[in-house]
Enzyme design. Structure first.
Site, PDB file in Angstrom:
ATOM      1  CD  GLU A 193     -68.441 -35.854  41.361  1.00  0.00           C
ATOM      2  OE1 GLU A 193     -67.204 -35.727  41.185  1.00  0.00           O
ATOM      3  OE2 GLU A 193     -68.969 -34.737  41.768  1.00  0.00           O
ATOM      4  CB  ALA A 219     -64.571 -40.773  36.308  1.00  0.00           C
ATOM      5  N   GLY A 263     -64.343 -35.045  38.521  1.00  0.00           N
ATOM      6  CA  GLY A 263     -62.891 -35.276  39.033  1.00  0.00           C
ATOM      7  C   GLY A 263     -62.051 -34.195  38.482  1.00  0.00           C
TER       8      GLY A 263
END
Length: 273
Positions: A140, A66, A117
């Site tokens: 993440e 992202a 992602g």
């Protein structure tokens, strides 16, 4: 598509090539880019003459995940809305990581690093070709977020709980060799220059087969991931529309006739389901 964040072409018969086209941003995904990819894939799914898609990135990165700057700028203070957005997302990250409606094969040509992602995208592809210098990470937890768009259950299925925990809880980076031999989500490792040609060669092999049979077979694989036992999976697959298209279509007749006549089959575009 000129001046677009995604490049689309048909480099060979029956094959769509999609290239993420934000090389200066390491092909990070914005909401607008995710929607653009979704529109392209929806069109691809409904185009009978296209049987397989190859996904790659422009520049030296496959996908950095992202776009965190964009995410930070647009982050909602409504936590429930954030959770509902994830839960209700039909196709997941970049409109790929949870895409379950397409029966056409997706091949990832991983030309460089994949993070967050970007790895979730790869985990939902059917075949993965990676460059020798590609690296992979699900970092993440280092950013206070979660690999929530399909990465956790998919990695757990292919690698097992403990190995998945190494990537997900530590957030460390792994090599292409580790991704193939230890975590088991890479099919082929090749030189950087050969990543896309190798992926396109796999696509040609797929398109040399009956598209009806290929799409029904992929459906069988998808059913197997969601059904608890073999008998239930077999019954669900046998009674599906894609299986009915195989047994009632022209390509099964052509395949059998070509075998008897000792010639190469001439497949036709599958009927729309």
């Amino acid at each position: 598509m000129a001046d677009s964040s995604v490049s689309v072409s048909v480099p060979q018969q029956h094959t769509l090539l999609i290239a993420l086209n934000r090389p200066n941003q390491r092909n990070a995904i914005t909401p607008d880019l995710a929607r653009e990819i979704g529109h392209v894939l929806d069109w691809f799914d409904n185009e009978p003459s296209l049987w397989v898609v190859v996904l790659t990135g422009e520049g030296d990165t496959f996908c950095a995940g992202a776009d965190l700057k964009s995410w930070h700028a647009s982050q909602s203070s409504d936590v429930i809305s954030e959770q509902q957005d994830i839960a209700s997302s039909l196709h997941g990250f970049a409109s790929i990581s949870r895409r379950r409606t397409s029966l056409k094969p997706i091949i990832a040509a991983v030309n460089g690093p994949a993070y967050g992602g970007g790895v979730e995208i790869i985990l939902n592809c059917d075949l993965v070709v990676a460059s020798t210098d590609a690296v992979f990470a699900l970092p993440e937890v280092k950013r206070g977020v979660v690999a929530a768009q399909g990465g956790i259950p998919r990695l757990a299925r292919v690698a097992g709980h403990q190995l998945a925990s190494e990537m997900l809880l530590l957030g460390n980076t792994i090599t292409a060799l580790e991704a193939r031999d230890k975590y088991r989500f890479i099919n082929i490792i090749t030189s950087p220059a050969e990543v896309l040609p190798t992926a396109l060669a796999l696509a040609r092999t797929i398109t040399s087969n009956s598209p009806d049979a290929v799409q029904s077979t992929k459906e069988g694989l998808l059913i197997a991931q969601h059904v608890g036992n073999v008998d239930e999976a077999v019954v669900s697959h046998a009674l599906s529309a894609a299986s009915g298209r195989v047994w009632n279509g022209q390509n099964i007749k052509e395949g059998l006739a070509a075998f008897v006549e000792k010639r190469t089959p001439k497949w036709t575009n599958p009927a729309k389901l």
